[in-house]
Motif scaffolding. Structure first.
Motif, PDB file in Angstrom:
ATOM      1  N   LYS A 117       0.997  -1.224   0.026  1.00  0.00           N
ATOM      2  CA  LYS A 117      -0.018   0.108  -0.045  1.00  0.00           C
ATOM      3  C   LYS A 117       0.822   1.203   0.065  1.00  0.00           C
ATOM      4  O   LYS A 117       1.904   1.247   0.660  1.00  0.00           O
ATOM      5  N   ARG A 125      -9.767   5.058   6.989  1.00  0.00           N
ATOM      6  CA  ARG A 125     -11.024   4.658   6.975  1.00  0.00           C
ATOM      7  C   ARG A 125     -10.930   3.367   6.541  1.00  0.00           C
ATOM      8  O   ARG A 125     -10.263   2.905   5.471  1.00  0.00           O
ATOM      9  N   ASN A 126     -12.117   2.423   6.937  1.00  0.00           N
ATOM     10  CA  ASN A 126     -12.185   1.129   6.501  1.00  0.00           C
ATOM     11  C   ASN A 126     -13.311   1.213   5.512  1.00  0.00           C
ATOM     12  O   ASN A 126     -13.950   2.230   5.039  1.00  0.00           O
ATOM     13  N   PHE A 127     -13.464  -0.042   4.939  1.00  0.00           N
ATOM     14  CA  PHE A 127     -14.484  -0.252   3.838  1.00  0.00           C
ATOM     15  C   PHE A 127     -15.725   0.352   3.885  1.00  0.00           C
ATOM     16  O   PHE A 127     -16.282   1.127   3.184  1.00  0.00           O
ATOM     17  N   PHE A 128     -16.432   0.313   5.042  1.00  0.00           N
ATOM     18  CA  PHE A 128     -17.733   0.536   5.389  1.00  0.00           C
ATOM     19  C   PHE A 128     -17.932   2.142   5.882  1.00  0.00           C
ATOM     20  O   PHE A 128     -18.766   2.660   5.387  1.00  0.00           O
ATOM     21  N   ASP A 130     -15.837   4.291   4.323  1.00  0.00           N
ATOM     22  CA  ASP A 130     -15.800   4.880   2.779  1.00  0.00           C
ATOM     23  C   ASP A 130     -17.173   4.863   2.189  1.00  0.00           C
ATOM     24  O   ASP A 130     -17.455   5.702   1.445  1.00  0.00           O
ATOM     25  N   LEU A 131     -17.773   3.527   2.517  1.00  0.00           N
ATOM     26  CA  LEU A 131     -19.121   3.400   1.750  1.00  0.00           C
ATOM     27  C   LEU A 131     -20.249   4.240   2.224  1.00  0.00           C
ATOM     28  O   LEU A 131     -20.999   4.835   1.456  1.00  0.00           O
TER      29      LEU A 131
END
Length: 158
Positions: A117, A125-128, A130-131
């Motif tokens: 990365k 931020r994690n995936f959720f 961001d979503l």
């Protein structure tokens, strides 16, 4: 019959392991490279003999580089360089050949980035997050409210 089928299956399986050789870059002709002589040739004669260089020096156009390499790749693996050539032609300020060096893979640098990365500034931020992070944020900037990135709600210009 069974041994014949087994032979065909084995041949088909082993054909996927065959090494594929490819070439990238300049195709070196040893006679043409040997014809470039310091003190005799100039930019025009080198370009007529060898063609346009692969690239020129980043800080000085008096350095011309002709680069080529042979790659070998097995099935779906990454290609690996096996042989390489690099011809470095340096010109003096008058445009005459000062030096012509034939180099190999000795000057090639292998770069291996650390990690998978790229580090960035800002929030982690994690995936959720961001979503779903912008739910309720739409329209709040124009009404004097702010966001997590811009708490004042202003446009940033005065």
């Amino acid at each position: 019959m069974r041994s014949l089928c087994l032979l065909f299956v084995t041949a088909a399986a082993l054909s996927g392991c065959a090494s594929v050789r490819t070439h990238q870059g300049y195709l070196t002709d040893p006679q043409l490279v040997a014809s470039v002589q310091p003190g005799v040739d100039n930019r025009a004669s080198v370009e007529r003999a060898l063609g346009r260089p692969t690239f020129m020096g980043q800080f000085d156009n008096n350095d011309w580089y002709y680069v080529g390499r042979e790659l070998a790749q097995v099935a779906f693996g990454n290609p690996k360089p096996k042989e390489g050539t690099m011809l470095h032609v340096r010109f003096d300020p008058a445009g005459n050949v000062a030096t012509a060096e034939n180099l190999g893979l000795t000057r090639v640098v292998s770069i291996h980035p650390v990690g998978d990365k790229t580090p960035t500034l800002g929030r982690n931020r994690n995936f959720f997050e961001d979503l779903f992070g912008n739910i309720g944020q739409v329209g709040s900037v124009g009404q004097g409210g702010g966001t997590a990135d811009n708490p004042t709600g202003g446009s940033g210009s005065n």
